[in-house]
Design a protein around this motif. Structure first.
Motif, mmCIF file in Angstrom:
data_model
loop_
_atom_site.group_PDB
_atom_site.id
_atom_site.type_symbol
_atom_site.label_atom_id
_atom_site.label_comp_id
_atom_site.label_asym_id
_atom_site.label_seq_id
_atom_site.Cartn_x
_atom_site.Cartn_y
_atom_site.Cartn_z
ATOM 1 N N PHE A 299 0.833 -1.208 0.000
ATOM 2 C CA PHE A 299 0.000 0.000 0.000
ATOM 3 C C PHE A 299 0.862 1.250 0.000
ATOM 4 C CE2 PHE A 299 0.565 -1.570 4.329
ATOM 5 C CZ PHE A 299 1.056 -0.469 5.002
ATOM 6 N N ASN A 300 0.277 2.352 -0.429
ATOM 7 C CA ASN A 300 0.949 3.652 -0.365
ATOM 8 C C ASN A 300 0.884 4.170 1.060
ATOM 9 O OD1 ASN A 300 1.505 3.569 -3.058
ATOM 10 N ND2 ASN A 300 0.221 5.297 -3.646
ATOM 11 N N ALA A 301 1.993 4.686 1.539
ATOM 12 C CA ALA A 301 2.093 5.115 2.935
ATOM 13 C C ALA A 301 1.915 6.622 3.093
ATOM 14 C CB ALA A 301 3.432 4.684 3.518
ATOM 15 N N GLY A 302 0.769 7.136 2.675
ATOM 16 C CA GLY A 302 0.489 8.553 2.842
ATOM 17 C C GLY A 302 1.007 9.432 1.718
ATOM 18 N N LEU A 303 1.778 8.868 0.815
ATOM 19 C CA LEU A 303 2.337 9.593 -0.326
ATOM 20 C C LEU A 303 2.130 8.766 -1.587
ATOM 21 C CD1 LEU A 303 5.793 10.634 1.201
ATOM 22 C CD2 LEU A 303 3.789 12.107 0.954
ATOM 23 N N ARG A 304 1.961 9.435 -2.695
ATOM 24 C CA ARG A 304 1.836 8.726 -3.970
ATOM 25 C C ARG A 304 3.182 8.212 -4.444
ATOM 26 N NH1 ARG A 304 -1.942 13.013 -7.333
ATOM 27 N NH2 ARG A 304 -3.905 12.627 -6.227
ATOM 28 N N THR A 305 4.235 8.595 -3.755
ATOM 29 C CA THR A 305 5.600 8.256 -4.184
ATOM 30 C C THR A 305 6.311 7.310 -3.227
ATOM 31 O OG1 THR A 305 6.402 10.246 -3.048
ATOM 32 C CG2 THR A 305 5.884 10.441 -5.399
ATOM 33 N N PHE A 306 5.556 6.662 -2.342
ATOM 34 C CA PHE A 306 6.205 5.792 -1.356
ATOM 35 C C PHE A 306 5.277 4.639 -0.999
ATOM 36 C CE2 PHE A 306 7.945 4.265 2.585
ATOM 37 C CZ PHE A 306 9.317 4.557 2.530
ATOM 38 N N SER A 307 5.797 3.421 -1.160
ATOM 39 C CA SER A 307 4.990 2.225 -0.881
ATOM 40 C C SER A 307 5.602 1.373 0.220
ATOM 41 C CB SER A 307 4.851 1.359 -2.141
ATOM 42 O OG SER A 307 4.066 1.991 -3.120
ATOM 43 N N VAL A 308 4.717 0.748 0.978
ATOM 44 C CA VAL A 308 5.116 -0.292 1.933
ATOM 45 C C VAL A 308 4.788 -1.620 1.264
ATOM 46 C CG1 VAL A 308 4.552 -1.407 4.125
ATOM 47 C CG2 VAL A 308 4.816 1.072 4.012
ATOM 48 N N LEU A 309 5.756 -2.514 1.248
ATOM 49 C CA LEU A 309 5.606 -3.785 0.545
ATOM 50 C C LEU A 309 5.744 -4.968 1.497
ATOM 51 C CD1 LEU A 309 7.955 -3.007 -2.507
ATOM 52 C CD2 LEU A 309 5.503 -2.550 -2.316
ATOM 53 N N GLY A 310 4.953 -6.004 1.232
ATOM 54 C CA GLY A 310 5.134 -7.266 1.938
ATOM 55 C C GLY A 310 4.779 -7.261 3.411
ATOM 56 N N LEU A 311 3.820 -6.414 3.817
ATOM 57 C CA LEU A 311 3.399 -6.434 5.224
ATOM 58 C C LEU A 311 2.467 -7.628 5.428
ATOM 59 C CD1 LEU A 311 3.347 -5.002 8.012
ATOM 60 C CD2 LEU A 311 1.271 -3.831 7.227
ATOM 61 N N ASN A 312 2.765 -8.420 6.437
ATOM 62 C CA ASN A 312 1.934 -9.573 6.745
ATOM 63 C C ASN A 312 0.502 -9.121 7.021
ATOM 64 O OD1 ASN A 312 0.685 -11.516 8.916
ATOM 65 N ND2 ASN A 312 2.247 -12.704 7.822
ATOM 66 N N THR A 313 -0.462 -9.731 6.342
ATOM 67 C CA THR A 313 -1.854 -9.305 6.463
ATOM 68 C C THR A 313 -2.392 -9.514 7.870
ATOM 69 O OG1 THR A 313 -2.181 -9.928 4.144
ATOM 70 C CG2 THR A 313 -4.147 -9.505 5.444
ATOM 71 N N SER A 314 -2.044 -10.628 8.471
ATOM 72 C CA SER A 314 -2.495 -10.885 9.849
ATOM 73 C C SER A 314 -1.926 -9.840 10.805
ATOM 74 C CB SER A 314 -2.066 -12.294 10.297
ATOM 75 O OG SER A 314 -2.674 -13.284 9.494
ATOM 76 N N ALA A 315 -0.689 -9.430 10.543
ATOM 77 C CA ALA A 315 -0.056 -8.409 11.377
ATOM 78 C C ALA A 315 -0.768 -7.076 11.188
ATOM 79 C CB ALA A 315 1.418 -8.284 11.025
ATOM 80 N N TYR A 316 -1.163 -6.780 9.947
ATOM 81 C CA TYR A 316 -1.914 -5.542 9.696
ATOM 82 C C TYR A 316 -3.194 -5.519 10.524
ATOM 83 C CZ TYR A 316 -5.581 -2.795 7.560
ATOM 84 O OH TYR A 316 -6.651 -1.955 7.382
ATOM 85 N N VAL A 317 -3.913 -6.632 10.524
ATOM 86 C CA VAL A 317 -5.159 -6.715 11.287
ATOM 87 C C VAL A 317 -4.883 -6.525 12.777
ATOM 88 C CG1 VAL A 317 -7.068 -8.225 11.960
ATOM 89 C CG2 VAL A 317 -6.311 -8.154 9.582
ATOM 90 N N GLN A 318 -3.787 -7.083 13.231
ATOM 91 C CA GLN A 318 -3.430 -6.954 14.643
ATOM 92 C C GLN A 318 -3.118 -5.499 15.009
ATOM 93 O OE1 GLN A 318 -0.142 -9.433 15.797
ATOM 94 N NE2 GLN A 318 -0.196 -8.788 17.943
ATOM 95 N N ILE A 319 -2.452 -4.796 14.111
ATOM 96 C CA ILE A 319 -2.096 -3.400 14.365
ATOM 97 C C ILE A 319 -3.318 -2.490 14.327
ATOM 98 C CG2 ILE A 319 -0.808 -1.407 13.488
ATOM 99 C CD1 ILE A 319 1.183 -3.365 12.271
#
Length: 217
Positions: free
Chosen positions: A188-208
């Motif tokens: 996903f884009n991290a607040g900017l159109r020019t910066f992406s976060v890659l490979g974040l564990n989906t289960s971890a995202y839900v936990q956060i």
């Protein structure tokens, strides 16, 4: 033949005329009308506004990265050319469209139950489409629409296409499509159109984020 061109005044008249026939008369202004060159002032005001907005975008980006850093999870990042659409983002990342976590700001006519705001954030795979009827049932509302570009900026301080999947940053409810949990990782884009976060564990995202899990595609 002489061509006459004038510019309008508030009273419907013309403040001057140009005679482009080589006579060199130029503009002729009545004594009570003095045109002002606002070019430089307007340009400076525009630059100041751009700098302010850029600063606010960077603050949102910093909040996202701080949230992820504090979780001590494994992920990678990518700085890239501006990407507004999910398709552009996937192409730039060299990843599948499905792996993108699309964040959609929604607006209801009245505040959502248990919330003080009429906004909420829907998160789903970038390859999926939201079913408005299903989402209305999830939110228990009869009125639902996509937020405008102006509202997206007002609420998130992000440009459309740059909104990260973390409604908690702005104090709004996050609703995650259940099918997203079938993906091992998300991008996903991290607040900017020019910066992406890659490979974040989906289960971890839900936990956060601790979103509401529902079906709305």
């Amino acid at each position: 033949m002489v061509s006459l061109v004038g510019f309008p005044t508030e009273d419907g008249g013309e403040a001057g005329r140009w005679f482009p026939d080589g006579r060199g008369l130029g503009w002729h202004h009545p004594p009570d009308i003095v045109p002002r060159n606002r070019g430089l002032a307007d340009s400076m005001e525009h630059l100041e506004l751009m700098e302010k907005e850029e600063h606010e975008e960077l603050l949102c980006h910093a909040q996202v990265m701080s949230l992820l850093a504090s979780s001590r999870l494994h992920f990678s990042t990518l700085a890239h050319l501006p990407a507004r659409t999910c398709q552009e983002s996937a192409q730039i990342r060299g990843a599948s469209l499905e792996s993108g976590a699309k964040a959609i700001l929604l607006h209801t006519k009245t505040p959502i139950a248990g919330c003080s705001t009429p906004y909420c954030l829907a998160v789903m795979s970038a390859s999926a489409k939201m079913d408005s009827k299903k989402m209305k049932k999830v939110l228990k509302t009869k009125s639902l629409r996509f937020a405008t570009s102006e509202e997206v900026w007002e609420v998130t301080r992000c440009r459309p296409g740059a909104v990260p999947p973390f409604g908690s940053i702005w104090g709004i409810m996050t609703i995650c499509e259940q099918s997203l949990l079938d993906l091992p990782h998300i991008n996903f884009n991290a607040g900017l159109r020019t910066f992406s976060v890659l490979g974040l564990n989906t289960s971890a995202y839900v936990q956060i984020e601790n979103p509401i899990i529902a079906q709305f595609e």
